[in-house]
Design a protein around this motif. Sequence first.
Motif, PDB file in Angstrom:
ATOM      1  N   ASN A 145       1.357  29.555  -7.484  1.00  0.00           N
ATOM      2  CA  ASN A 145       2.586  29.008  -8.229  1.00  0.00           C
ATOM      3  C   ASN A 145       2.756  27.434  -8.342  1.00  0.00           C
ATOM      4  O   ASN A 145       3.461  26.933  -9.260  1.00  0.00           O
ATOM      5  CB  ASN A 145       3.755  29.772  -7.691  1.00  0.00           C
ATOM      6  CG  ASN A 145       4.013  30.935  -7.793  1.00  0.00           C
ATOM      7  OD1 ASN A 145       3.655  31.499  -8.785  1.00  0.00           O
ATOM      8  ND2 ASN A 145       4.337  31.744  -6.703  1.00  0.00           N
TER       9      ASN A 145
ATOM     10  N   SER B 138       4.007  24.579 -13.972  1.00  0.00           N
ATOM     11  CA  SER B 138       5.350  25.306 -13.561  1.00  0.00           C
ATOM     12  C   SER B 138       6.451  24.336 -12.897  1.00  0.00           C
ATOM     13  O   SER B 138       7.450  24.742 -12.311  1.00  0.00           O
ATOM     14  CB  SER B 138       5.101  26.585 -12.499  1.00  0.00           C
ATOM     15  OG  SER B 138       4.361  26.032 -11.242  1.00  0.00           O
TER      16      SER B 138
ATOM     17  N   LYS C 258      13.003  28.870 -15.950  1.00  0.00           N
ATOM     18  CA  LYS C 258      11.505  28.805 -15.847  1.00  0.00           C
ATOM     19  C   LYS C 258      11.118  29.907 -14.870  1.00  0.00           C
ATOM     20  O   LYS C 258      10.231  30.625 -15.129  1.00  0.00           O
ATOM     21  CB  LYS C 258      11.075  27.566 -15.634  1.00  0.00           C
ATOM     22  CG  LYS C 258       9.537  27.792 -15.549  1.00  0.00           C
ATOM     23  CD  LYS C 258       9.069  26.131 -15.979  1.00  0.00           C
ATOM     24  CE  LYS C 258       7.649  26.337 -16.663  1.00  0.00           C
ATOM     25  NZ  LYS C 258       7.359  25.141 -17.414  1.00  0.00           N
ATOM     26  N   LYS C 259      11.902  29.834 -13.743  1.00  0.00           N
ATOM     27  CA  LYS C 259      11.529  30.677 -12.552  1.00  0.00           C
ATOM     28  C   LYS C 259      11.754  32.386 -13.083  1.00  0.00           C
ATOM     29  O   LYS C 259      11.235  33.382 -12.699  1.00  0.00           O
ATOM     30  CB  LYS C 259      12.230  30.475 -11.368  1.00  0.00           C
ATOM     31  CG  LYS C 259      11.953  29.186 -10.773  1.00  0.00           C
ATOM     32  CD  LYS C 259      10.962  29.218  -9.722  1.00  0.00           C
ATOM     33  CE  LYS C 259      10.697  27.575  -9.467  1.00  0.00           C
ATOM     34  NZ  LYS C 259       9.485  27.364  -9.018  1.00  0.00           N
TER      35      LYS C 259
ATOM     36  N   SER D 132       8.918  34.192 -14.512  1.00  0.00           N
ATOM     37  CA  SER D 132       8.016  34.659 -13.526  1.00  0.00           C
ATOM     38  C   SER D 132       8.436  35.957 -12.692  1.00  0.00           C
ATOM     39  O   SER D 132       7.665  36.777 -12.179  1.00  0.00           O
ATOM     40  CB  SER D 132       7.421  33.546 -12.643  1.00  0.00           C
ATOM     41  OG  SER D 132       8.625  33.071 -12.053  1.00  0.00           O
TER      42      SER D 132
END
Length: 453
Positions: free
Chosen positions: A120, A125, A293-294, A297
Amino acid sequence: MSVSAEMIWDSAQSLLRSRIAPETYDLWFQPVQAIDLSDDCITLQVINEFSDTWLKDHHFGVLREVLAQAAKRPLQVKLKVGGGVANGVPSSVTGSRNPEAERLQAEDAASARGGRFNSNYRFESFVVGTSNDFAHAAALAVAQAPGQIYNPLFLYGDVGLGKTHLLQAIGRHVADHKKKARVMYRSSEEFTNEYIDSIQKSELSRFRKACRQTDLLLIDDVQFLSGKERIQEEFFHTFNALYDGRKQIVLTCDRPASELPNLQKRLVSRFEGGLVAGLELPDVETRGAILRKKQESLGVKLSDEVLQFIAGCIRTNVRRLEGALVRVATYARLIGKQLTVETVEGLLGEFWNENSRHPISIESIQEKVARHFDLRVADLTGKRRPERIAFPRQIAMCLARKFTGCSLSIIGEAFGGRDHGTVLHACRTVKDRMEVDLHVREVVLGLEKTCQR
Ligand code: ADP
Ligand code: MG
């Protein structure tokens, strides 16, 4: 290439030389070339992404002014990155048919060469905001041209602000783009343990060879070298061997090297001899962007309201922010419907307790800053602009932006009806001054702590 673009740039350069310090000029403007000119726009080529960012952030105003003066008309200024070095963050979808397979291959290749990277921790990211843009740009520049521009790169900042993430992103980038490069990533504790181990097994020369033959040495958390004389000695020689061989070294630390107790002076000066970049607490917008953003995922889609709520409450550390998000996301997946702010507040009970549950108000920041500088709150919200008031006011605006979650316009309004541009400018000014003035840095960091109490 148009001759007149060159001529304009030529006279603009002379104007620049008379206006800014020679070191600044040499570092940022000397390598720039003019490559195109149209009626209302001039295009300048800069050597890498980092110069591009730096020029835009710090010198764009003066650049526009001197170009307009040289051209005798206002010109739009465009910067273009060019010249050899691969630019831009690599995208995982750059036309490859099976990006996942390529990623895994790269991972194997990287670990075969000594990198053990968290998948990650990539540039893609990493969310860039005013708190970390300099460190990010520096890391990217080093990853694109290891050993060529800034050596060593020294990244520092409090725990959980993204140092390891950036360090590994550099390693990953180099391993992906320079297949033959030898990348070594160690925490300073691992480095120490391997050193001791190698002595015990009479393999010191092998250890030394392995360290000194890498092309990129990444050492995480060098604060653990503090007080360890022998390992400092060893590290000093490793450092020199790599540095002399123009190999890139990147170090992270929880504070500036000069503030580390019991670190040999010669190491401090080596560590500070390249580029030093700090990571600060991210402001509320960056925290929101990180959460957005997280959540991708994590495979959930929380409402903006919930994300804003989390970003507004967890202020001190990105790792904690992630922890909170993971908990909320897990719950959201389990119950399979949109969560309300109230539910989230309940879910995150213990996070608040550790983080001071009460939102920080602009007024409380104004009071604390005013008290620190021996001013009245009315000075901060008033119109007067002598430096002794103006700079504390800028600091207070900057802290309000970082801690309150209020928009720029609301903050501006609370400081005597100023506009959002003034607040933005204040934040930049404070950040710039913190970078060049240790005293200012200390004062602001101290006030950050006071404001969070
Ligand atoms: P440090 O080494 O400074 O203690 P880390 O690099 O381990 O911090 O970061 C802690 C966590 O926060 C990691 O999961 C990292 O991916 C995440 N993180 C920190 N900063 C950012 C950022 N700007 N964008 C995305 N994730 C971040
Ligand atoms: Mg770390």
